[in-house]
Design a protein around this motif. Structure first.
Motif, PDB file in Angstrom:
ATOM      1  N   THR A   1       0.812  -1.215   0.039  1.00  0.00           N
ATOM      2  CA  THR A   1      -0.015   0.049  -0.191  1.00  0.00           C
ATOM      3  C   THR A   1       0.833   1.252   0.205  1.00  0.00           C
ATOM      4  O   THR A   1       0.479   2.278  -0.785  1.00  0.00           O
ATOM      5  CB  THR A   1      -0.819  -0.117   1.169  1.00  0.00           C
ATOM      6  N   GLU A   2       1.864   1.118   0.752  1.00  0.00           N
ATOM      7  CA  GLU A   2       2.979   2.350   0.803  1.00  0.00           C
ATOM      8  C   GLU A   2       3.223   2.557  -0.789  1.00  0.00           C
ATOM      9  O   GLU A   2       3.441   3.772  -1.164  1.00  0.00           O
ATOM     10  CB  GLU A   2       4.258   1.888   1.587  1.00  0.00           C
ATOM     11  N   LEU A   3       3.763   1.555  -1.406  1.00  0.00           N
ATOM     12  CA  LEU A   3       4.210   1.833  -2.842  1.00  0.00           C
ATOM     13  C   LEU A   3       3.054   2.026  -3.791  1.00  0.00           C
ATOM     14  O   LEU A   3       3.262   2.966  -4.705  1.00  0.00           O
ATOM     15  CB  LEU A   3       4.912   0.486  -3.406  1.00  0.00           C
ATOM     16  N   GLY A   4       1.840   1.526  -3.454  1.00  0.00           N
ATOM     17  CA  GLY A   4       0.823   2.168  -4.241  1.00  0.00           C
ATOM     18  C   GLY A   4       0.316   3.493  -4.130  1.00  0.00           C
ATOM     19  O   GLY A   4      -0.238   3.941  -5.195  1.00  0.00           O
ATOM     20  N   THR A   5       0.529   3.801  -2.837  1.00  0.00           N
ATOM     21  CA  THR A   5       0.270   5.442  -2.851  1.00  0.00           C
ATOM     22  C   THR A   5       1.381   6.475  -3.187  1.00  0.00           C
ATOM     23  O   THR A   5       1.129   7.584  -3.069  1.00  0.00           O
ATOM     24  CB  THR A   5      -0.330   5.704  -1.370  1.00  0.00           C
ATOM     25  N   ALA A   6       2.377   5.741  -3.592  1.00  0.00           N
ATOM     26  CA  ALA A   6       3.579   6.811  -3.863  1.00  0.00           C
ATOM     27  C   ALA A   6       4.004   6.472  -5.327  1.00  0.00           C
ATOM     28  O   ALA A   6       4.796   7.524  -5.926  1.00  0.00           O
ATOM     29  CB  ALA A   6       4.941   6.253  -3.063  1.00  0.00           C
ATOM     30  N   ILE A   7       3.996   5.357  -5.869  1.00  0.00           N
ATOM     31  CA  ILE A   7       4.259   5.214  -7.229  1.00  0.00           C
ATOM     32  C   ILE A   7       3.293   5.034  -8.351  1.00  0.00           C
ATOM     33  O   ILE A   7       2.543   4.060  -7.881  1.00  0.00           O
ATOM     34  CB  ILE A   7       5.330   4.103  -7.316  1.00  0.00           C
ATOM     35  N   PRO A   8       3.367   5.797  -9.253  1.00  0.00           N
ATOM     36  CA  PRO A   8       1.990   5.844 -10.128  1.00  0.00           C
ATOM     37  C   PRO A   8       2.321   4.580 -10.883  1.00  0.00           C
ATOM     38  O   PRO A   8       3.259   3.951 -11.469  1.00  0.00           O
ATOM     39  CB  PRO A   8       1.924   7.005 -11.015  1.00  0.00           C
ATOM     40  N   GLY A   9       1.110   3.750 -11.383  1.00  0.00           N
ATOM     41  CA  GLY A   9       1.040   2.705 -12.188  1.00  0.00           C
ATOM     42  C   GLY A   9       0.018   1.692 -11.954  1.00  0.00           C
ATOM     43  O   GLY A   9      -0.423   1.515 -10.853  1.00  0.00           O
ATOM     44  N   GLU A  10      -0.409   1.021 -13.032  1.00  0.00           N
ATOM     45  CA  GLU A  10      -1.479  -0.118 -13.036  1.00  0.00           C
ATOM     46  C   GLU A  10      -0.546  -1.346 -12.864  1.00  0.00           C
ATOM     47  O   GLU A  10       0.377  -1.375 -13.664  1.00  0.00           O
ATOM     48  CB  GLU A  10      -2.294  -0.236 -14.116  1.00  0.00           C
ATOM     49  N   GLY A  11      -1.427  -2.331 -12.491  1.00  0.00           N
ATOM     50  CA  GLY A  11      -0.719  -3.718 -12.433  1.00  0.00           C
ATOM     51  C   GLY A  11       0.036  -4.502 -11.143  1.00  0.00           C
ATOM     52  O   GLY A  11       0.979  -5.324 -11.441  1.00  0.00           O
ATOM     53  N   GLY A  12      -0.567  -3.888 -10.067  1.00  0.00           N
ATOM     54  CA  GLY A  12       0.064  -4.424  -8.792  1.00  0.00           C
ATOM     55  C   GLY A  12       1.454  -4.113  -8.722  1.00  0.00           C
ATOM     56  O   GLY A  12       2.143  -3.009  -8.629  1.00  0.00           O
ATOM     57  N   VAL A  13       2.511  -5.122  -8.459  1.00  0.00           N
ATOM     58  CA  VAL A  13       3.748  -4.857  -8.173  1.00  0.00           C
ATOM     59  C   VAL A  13       4.622  -4.682  -9.494  1.00  0.00           C
ATOM     60  O   VAL A  13       6.010  -4.221  -9.101  1.00  0.00           O
ATOM     61  CB  VAL A  13       4.496  -6.332  -7.445  1.00  0.00           C
ATOM     62  N   GLN A  14       3.998  -4.807 -10.547  1.00  0.00           N
ATOM     63  CA  GLN A  14       4.887  -4.341 -11.822  1.00  0.00           C
ATOM     64  C   GLN A  14       5.661  -3.179 -11.733  1.00  0.00           C
ATOM     65  O   GLN A  14       6.691  -2.915 -11.860  1.00  0.00           O
ATOM     66  CB  GLN A  14       4.144  -4.757 -12.941  1.00  0.00           C
ATOM     67  N   PRO A  15       4.605  -1.862 -11.649  1.00  0.00           N
ATOM     68  CA  PRO A  15       5.291  -0.620 -11.834  1.00  0.00           C
ATOM     69  C   PRO A  15       6.187  -0.241 -10.618  1.00  0.00           C
ATOM     70  O   PRO A  15       7.287   0.491 -10.919  1.00  0.00           O
ATOM     71  CB  PRO A  15       3.979   0.344 -11.786  1.00  0.00           C
ATOM     72  N   TYR A  16       6.106  -1.014  -9.352  1.00  0.00           N
ATOM     73  CA  TYR A  16       7.113  -0.491  -8.136  1.00  0.00           C
ATOM     74  C   TYR A  16       8.621  -1.332  -8.522  1.00  0.00           C
ATOM     75  O   TYR A  16       9.282  -0.729  -8.297  1.00  0.00           O
ATOM     76  CB  TYR A  16       6.435  -1.241  -7.179  1.00  0.00           C
ATOM     77  N   LEU A  17       8.608  -2.552  -9.035  1.00  0.00           N
ATOM     78  CA  LEU A  17       9.501  -3.242  -9.541  1.00  0.00           C
ATOM     79  C   LEU A  17      10.441  -2.350 -10.715  1.00  0.00           C
ATOM     80  O   LEU A  17      11.666  -2.475 -10.735  1.00  0.00           O
ATOM     81  CB  LEU A  17       9.648  -4.607  -9.855  1.00  0.00           C
ATOM     82  N   GLN A  18       9.579  -1.950 -11.538  1.00  0.00           N
ATOM     83  CA  GLN A  18      10.099  -1.326 -12.829  1.00  0.00           C
ATOM     84  C   GLN A  18      10.785   0.008 -12.137  1.00  0.00           C
ATOM     85  O   GLN A  18      11.906   0.432 -12.724  1.00  0.00           O
ATOM     86  CB  GLN A  18       8.999  -1.018 -13.557  1.00  0.00           C
ATOM     87  N   TYR A  19      10.217   0.855 -11.202  1.00  0.00           N
ATOM     88  CA  TYR A  19      10.493   2.035 -10.810  1.00  0.00           C
ATOM     89  C   TYR A  19      11.797   1.726 -10.034  1.00  0.00           C
ATOM     90  O   TYR A  19      12.875   2.667 -10.006  1.00  0.00           O
ATOM     91  CB  TYR A  19       9.465   2.786 -10.046  1.00  0.00           C
ATOM     92  N   ILE A  20      11.780   0.806  -8.809  1.00  0.00           N
ATOM     93  CA  ILE A  20      12.996   0.680  -8.073  1.00  0.00           C
ATOM     94  C   ILE A  20      14.265  -0.051  -8.718  1.00  0.00           C
ATOM     95  O   ILE A  20      15.425   0.523  -8.605  1.00  0.00           O
ATOM     96  CB  ILE A  20      12.476  -0.141  -7.132  1.00  0.00           C
ATOM     97  N   PHE A  21      13.782  -1.187  -9.572  1.00  0.00           N
ATOM     98  CA  PHE A  21      14.893  -1.796 -10.032  1.00  0.00           C
ATOM     99  C   PHE A  21      15.226  -1.911 -11.546  1.00  0.00           C
ATOM    100  O   PHE A  21      16.409  -2.408 -11.981  1.00  0.00           O
ATOM    101  CB  PHE A  21      14.878  -3.384  -9.607  1.00  0.00           C
ATOM    102  N   GLY A  22      14.267  -1.229 -12.190  1.00  0.00           N
ATOM    103  CA  GLY A  22      14.510  -1.214 -13.652  1.00  0.00           C
ATOM    104  C   GLY A  22      13.508  -2.109 -14.602  1.00  0.00           C
ATOM    105  O   GLY A  22      12.706  -2.811 -14.041  1.00  0.00           O
TER     106      GLY A  22
END
Length: 538
Positions: free
Chosen positions: A108-129
């Motif tokens: 939820t922390e990541l979901g309210t901080a990093i934009p994107g659809e698709g669950g963990v996908q946009p978070y991993l993309q932003y953090i690790f590439g």
């Protein structure tokens, strides 16, 4: 786990808009990690596909519907087999729920901080590439979600057969075809529209609470009857005569016995790890609310509210139901059955009520199928919007190679009027893809193998995602976080999820190898797409 909520104006900020403070120039050495960009400068396909017409209640209902599924009715036996006492079993259920809550809070922390659809996908993309984001999407689309839907379809059918006394025919082709039929029906229901899916889902949520309430009420009745008349023969008597904490001799499903007084420390740890794995399966689905964060009207407020109300509710339901099982049944029966709820009701009220219990459990599983099918298509849509999958899977409300209005996805700007209610806004192509892959898993898999395979795929990326959240706390402390749990929350979950993945890989090396092969194939697919895009000048 109290959050740090920021100003109220953040609550209505779209998650697909830029949530961050001004950042330094984009570092090209980070493999494809997207640079900050305002929503107005992002193509429509990147800004979102779905109308923001869901609220916290719908998100709460979706989490409840997904998590409260077959696990609460099938996992208690496997957990009881691997603990020394009912009190220890209830503790495992509590620990599993708290761990699920720590994971959900971090997501939820990541979901309210990093934009994107698709669950963990946009978070991993932003953090690790880019590569990690793609592999998460690939794993969820071709492994995790199809395996989950296959498991639930199989459980639905086996619950029906168990009610009529057939328990050893799961591998028959008739059972598999019946499972696929159930999957097709649920997929069609989710293809009608988002509102139709959420309304049907709300019905299933009520069914889940009714079923669990019936089990708990039966336990309360037995407690009242036995405390008023200790000689009365109703339900189980072990809860009344034996200590809830304290080692006992456990009866295993194969008839063997486990004497906990004779086990060493390493063996005890192994048993508890197995029990925890069963509890985590029962709680699986806690991450799914973020899949619809792009469809919430005020996501930064509604997403934490949904998670922090749904997960404690689920924990309370699970502990209450398991307490009732230990009251309704002799303790050596709990450890030997995979249909503990049906067994308990049948033993207390007779075969007719047992069939009614089986029907209710089927409805519960159907609700989980509906919720998981609902979010499965969202991952494919998000991947297609990033050109990681063919664009056909980003289309909504349409089956075929071309959408109704040109080649580009238009971002809905308002809630459809009643006159357009008949027009579907569901990702039908993506739902169809998920159904086909799930059918293949049903044909070639079985319940136990799919369960382990699903856990390995899921927790590999849960571990990476939560580890990324910890890294991001130090790498970008200025990142706007409308919801921010204590640092200990993601640390605890990262440690436990890493242990679950390592233990699962040693326990099932063949399935771990299959997952690695899928990752290798996925990387080949990723590089092929990149090369094709360069050739076309994209």
């Amino acid at each position: 786990m109290p959050p740090e909520l920021e100003a109220e104006d953040d609550a209505s900020r779209p998650l697909l808009a830029d949530q961050r403070e001004p950042q330094p120039a984009h570092d090209p050495e980070r493999d494809g990690a997207p640079p900050p960009a305002a929503a107005s400068s992002v193509p429509a396909s990147e800004r979102g596909t779905f109308t923001r017409n869901l609220g916290a209640l719908e998100a709460f209902a979706i989490v409840i519907s997904i998590v409260i599924g077959s696990g609460i009715f099938t996992s208690p036996g496997s957990i009881d087999t691997n603990v020394p006492s009912p009190g220890a079993a209830l503790t495992v259920w509590l620990v599993g729920g708290v761990l699920a809550w720590t994971g959900a809070s971090t997501i939820t922390e990541l979901g309210t901080a990093i934009p994107g659809e698709g669950g963990v996908q946009p978070y991993l993309q932003y953090i690790f590439g880019d590569v990690f984001g793609f592999l998460a999407a690939w794993t969820w689309i071709v492994a995790v979600m199809p395996a989950t839907l296959a498991i639930l379809s199989i459980v639905f059918v086996e619950s029906i057969y168990s009610a009529i006394g057939v328990t050893d025919q799961a591998a028959r082709i008739e059972h598999k075809l019946f499972s696929i039929l159930i999957l097709v029906v649920i997929s069609v229901a989710n293809s009608i529209s988002t509102k139709a899916s959420t309304r049907l889902n709300n019905f299933f949520v009520v069914t889940k609470f009714v079923t669990i309430a019936a089990v708990v009420l039966a336990g309360i009745v037995v407690v009242i009857l036995q405390t008023s008349d200790p000689e009365k023969d109703v339900g189980g008597r072990d809860w009344f005569d034996r200590p809830w904490f304290g080692n006992r001799e456990v009866t295993n499903p194969d008839g063997s016995k486990t004497d906990w007084d004779q086990l060493g420390g390493w063996e005890i740890l192994g048993h508890y790890a197995t029990a925890l794995y069963g509890a985590l399966w029962a709680y699986s689905g806690w991450d799914k609310a973020v899949y619809i964060s792009a469809e919430l009207q005020s996501p930064a407020r509604q997403l934490p509210l949904a998670i922090n109300s749904a997960v404690p509710t689920i924990i309370l339901c699970f502990i209450a139901a398991n307490t009732a099982y230990y009251i309704l049944l002799p303790w050596d029966v709990v450890s030997t059955t995979d249909s503990v709820a049906v067994t308990a009701i049948t033993r207390l009220l007779g075969r007719g009520f047992g069939i009614v219990a089986a029907v209710l459990i089927c409805l519960v599983v159907a609700g989980s199928l509906l919720g998981n099918s609902f979010v499965a298509g969202r991952m494919a849509v998000a991947a297609a919007n990033r050109n990681w999958f063919p664009r056909i899977f980003s289309y909504v409300g349409h089956i075929g190679l071309k959408p109704r209005r040109g080649d580009e996805i238009e971002l809905p700007t308002e809630i459809p009027s009643p006159s357009s209610a008949a027009q579907s806004d569901a990702p039908i192509n993506a739902i169809l893809l998920s159904a086909i892959l799930s059918a293949l898993y049903i044909f070639f898999g079985n319940f136990r193998a799919l369960l382990t395979f699903n856990g390995l795929g899921e927790y590999s990326f849960f571990f990476l995602t939560v580890l990324g959240a910890i890294v991001l706390r130090f790498r970008e402390p200025e990142l706007r976080r409308p919801y921010k749990p204590f640092l200990l929350v993601p640390v605890v979950f990262a440690a436990v999820s890493g242990f679950v993945v390592i233990r699962g890989a040693f326990f099932a090396p063949v399935l771990a190898l299959v997952l690695i092969v899928l990752w290798v194939i996925g990387l080949g697919f990723y590089w092929a797409i990149k090369r094709l895009a360069r050739q076309h000048g994209e």
